[in-house]
Design an enzyme around this catalytic site. Structure first.
Site, mmCIF file in Angstrom:
data_model
loop_
_atom_site.group_PDB
_atom_site.id
_atom_site.type_symbol
_atom_site.label_atom_id
_atom_site.label_comp_id
_atom_site.label_asym_id
_atom_site.label_seq_id
_atom_site.Cartn_x
_atom_site.Cartn_y
_atom_site.Cartn_z
ATOM 1 N N CYS A 108 -2.527 -0.033 7.377
ATOM 2 C CA CYS A 108 -1.737 1.188 7.227
ATOM 3 C C CYS A 108 -1.847 2.089 8.453
ATOM 4 O O CYS A 108 -0.858 2.677 8.883
ATOM 5 C CB CYS A 108 -2.159 1.923 5.962
ATOM 6 S SG CYS A 108 -1.767 0.982 4.467
ATOM 7 N N HIS A 157 0.857 -1.184 0.000
ATOM 8 C CA HIS A 157 0.000 0.000 0.000
ATOM 9 C C HIS A 157 0.893 1.234 0.000
ATOM 10 O O HIS A 157 2.015 1.211 0.521
ATOM 11 C CB HIS A 157 -0.888 0.031 1.239
ATOM 12 C CG HIS A 157 -1.974 -0.979 1.247
ATOM 13 N ND1 HIS A 157 -3.142 -0.794 1.947
ATOM 14 C CD2 HIS A 157 -2.095 -2.183 0.641
ATOM 15 C CE1 HIS A 157 -3.937 -1.832 1.782
ATOM 16 N NE2 HIS A 157 -3.320 -2.696 1.000
ATOM 17 N N GLU A 216 0.867 3.924 1.774
ATOM 18 C CA GLU A 216 1.295 4.365 3.098
ATOM 19 C C GLU A 216 2.431 3.499 3.638
ATOM 20 O O GLU A 216 3.397 4.012 4.200
ATOM 21 C CB GLU A 216 0.125 4.317 4.097
ATOM 22 C CG GLU A 216 -1.048 5.170 3.707
ATOM 23 C CD GLU A 216 -2.149 4.408 2.967
ATOM 24 O OE1 GLU A 216 -3.325 4.737 3.188
ATOM 25 O OE2 GLU A 216 -1.829 3.497 2.178
#
Length: 151
Positions: A84, A51, A53
């Site tokens: 995240c 992801h 993040e």
């Protein structure tokens, strides 16, 4: 100032879109300067944890040579998911500004609020600019994806 950083996060989200990934982008800022940036790379890398993040946190930690990022801020185009948000709390990021609430899996106030858990570090959160642009990018992405499945 936050507009500049969120705009850069949006540019990263557009790269994810071009790569066939959910268009989410993130930047990590320290002392008014971008020190790390990323976009979703799950499809690109085949890794569930890729992801925006998570990748931005990893890159910021590598650049600074430490895991504690309490003097940093993150700008992200979509409210972080639980994975995240957990990483953000564990990295001790000082502030997270997100463009758009995630009403399906947001974990900093929408569906879950990991910030409310009593034993964890608290991160300041703020809804930022470009919510409409982030929403449009995500809507277009999923509309295209559904159209491809129908063919």
């Amino acid at each position: 100032m936050k507009e500049k950083f969120m705009l850069r996060a949006l540019e990263n989200a557009k790269i994810a879109y071009q790569n066939g990934d959910v268009p989410v982008g993130a930047v990590v800022v320290r002392d008014g300067e971008i020190i790390a940036e990323a976009y979703n790379e799950r499809e690109l890398t085949g890794r569930a944890t890729a992801h925006a993040e998570m990748l931005a946190i990893e890159r910021a930690s590598e650049k600074l040579g430490r895991w504690r990022l309490s003097d940093c801020e993150m700008y992200v185009t979509l409210e972080p998911c639980s994975m995240c948000a957990g990483a953000i709390l564990n990295a001790r990021i000082g502030k997270v500004c997100f463009a758009l609430r995630d009403l399906r899996s947001g974990a900093l106030g929408s569906i879950l609020d990991l910030n409310a858990y009593p034993l964890l570090y608290k991160v300041a959160t703020e809804e930022g600019p470009f919510a409409d642009e982030s929403h449009e990018l995500l809507s277009s992405f999923f509309k295209e994806r559904r159209a491809k499945k129908e063919k």
